[in-house]
Write a protein that holds these residues in place. Structure first.
Motif, mmCIF file in Angstrom:
data_model
loop_
_atom_site.group_PDB
_atom_site.id
_atom_site.type_symbol
_atom_site.label_atom_id
_atom_site.label_comp_id
_atom_site.label_asym_id
_atom_site.label_seq_id
_atom_site.Cartn_x
_atom_site.Cartn_y
_atom_site.Cartn_z
ATOM 1 N N ARG A 25 40.697 38.499 47.245
ATOM 2 C CA ARG A 25 40.129 37.874 46.044
ATOM 3 C C ARG A 25 41.070 38.047 44.851
ATOM 4 O O ARG A 25 41.381 37.091 44.144
ATOM 5 N N LEU A 26 41.558 39.275 44.643
ATOM 6 C CA LEU A 26 42.466 39.526 43.522
ATOM 7 C C LEU A 26 43.806 38.825 43.712
ATOM 8 O O LEU A 26 44.404 38.333 42.749
ATOM 9 N N GLY A 27 44.297 38.783 44.933
ATOM 10 C CA GLY A 27 45.545 38.066 45.195
ATOM 11 C C GLY A 27 45.419 36.590 44.879
ATOM 12 O O GLY A 27 46.300 35.998 44.240
ATOM 13 N N ALA A 44 46.377 32.167 40.994
ATOM 14 C CA ALA A 44 45.768 31.072 40.241
ATOM 15 C C ALA A 44 46.054 31.177 38.745
ATOM 16 O O ALA A 44 46.139 30.165 38.052
ATOM 17 N N THR A 45 46.221 32.393 38.236
ATOM 18 C CA THR A 45 46.451 32.580 36.802
ATOM 19 C C THR A 45 47.934 32.650 36.440
ATOM 20 O O THR A 45 48.279 32.770 35.269
ATOM 21 N N ARG A 46 48.813 32.565 37.409
ATOM 22 C CA ARG A 46 50.247 32.719 37.164
ATOM 23 C C ARG A 46 50.776 31.720 36.140
ATOM 24 O O ARG A 46 51.515 32.080 35.226
ATOM 25 N N THR A 47 50.436 30.458 36.292
ATOM 26 C CA THR A 47 50.957 29.438 35.385
ATOM 27 C C THR A 47 50.481 29.678 33.962
ATOM 28 O O THR A 47 51.262 29.566 33.020
ATOM 29 N N TRP A 48 49.218 30.051 33.805
ATOM 30 C CA TRP A 48 48.709 30.303 32.458
ATOM 31 C C TRP A 48 49.485 31.442 31.804
ATOM 32 O O TRP A 48 49.903 31.338 30.641
ATOM 33 N N HIS A 97 53.467 42.562 33.215
ATOM 34 C CA HIS A 97 52.366 43.234 33.905
ATOM 35 C C HIS A 97 51.819 42.356 35.040
ATOM 36 O O HIS A 97 51.552 42.849 36.141
ATOM 37 N N HIS A 98 51.671 41.074 34.784
ATOM 38 C CA HIS A 98 51.162 40.151 35.799
ATOM 39 C C HIS A 98 52.095 40.128 37.005
ATOM 40 O O HIS A 98 51.643 40.157 38.153
ATOM 41 N N THR A 99 53.402 40.089 36.749
ATOM 42 C CA THR A 99 54.385 40.069 37.839
ATOM 43 C C THR A 99 54.287 41.343 38.669
ATOM 44 O O THR A 99 54.264 41.288 39.906
#
Length: 176
Positions: A13-15, A20-24, A36-38
């Motif tokens: 789920r988290l993956g 899904a939020t990478r582009t944002w 942090h996201h990376t």
């Protein structure tokens, strides 16, 4: 929570959410949020590969050479090259400090500085993502940028994916 402590369902789920939020995050996040996201995305991916190696291309090889038929040294070399490329991308400065052909912010009216960038763009138009980037570069907050659309008369207006300077916005630039 560390990825190793997640259940399989939580990990998936988290993956999925992280991808899904990478582009944002890339387009709108700060450098710290992107970093942090990376890190989190890589942590989740590595844990998924550790738990389910046969579900990814990394676990395809059935021989003693491991992932994708590569020996351990080659796998390490590929991983290290990937890290180096990511570091170089984070350290490089792909976005110029100011817009092409536009003077740097003068420290005066940041709204006028942004509107000058619009006026210098073809047709007085910028893509919405370029508009947000330009606003950050001149030091406008998201709320201050939004205010340019809400003034009476508005200084900027939206037209689909594009943002354009209005006559009132051009007038403000000429007065500044």
């Amino acid at each position: 929570m560390p990825a190793q402590e997640l259940s399989d369902e939580e990990l998936e789920r988290l993956g999925t959410y992280t991808h899904a939020t990478r582009t944002w995050v890339l387009l709108h996040g700060t450098a710290e949020q992107f970093r942090h996201h990376t890190e989190r995305m890589l942590e989740l991916e590595q844990e998924y590969i550790r738990r389910h190696p046969k579900r990814t291309w990394q676990g395809v090889g059935d021989d003693a050479l491991g992932s994708a038929g590569l020996d351990e040294a080659s796998q390490l070399r590929l991983a290290l090259n990937g890290v180096v490329r990511q570091l170089e991308a984070l350290l490089s400065s792909p976005v110029p400090e100011t817009g092409a052909g536009v003077a740097a912010p003068t420290g005066g009216d940041r709204r006028a500085d942004l509107l000058r960038r619009f006026a210098a763009a073809p047709g007085g138009r910028l893509h919405k993502l370029e508009a947000h980037q330009a606003a950050r570069e001149v030091g406008l907050t998201a709320a201050e940028l939004a205010g340019l659309y809400k003034t009476d008369p508005p200084l900027l207006m939206a037209e689909g994916e594009m943002r354009l300077v209005t006559e009132a916005g051009i007038g403000l630039v000429q007065q500044a």
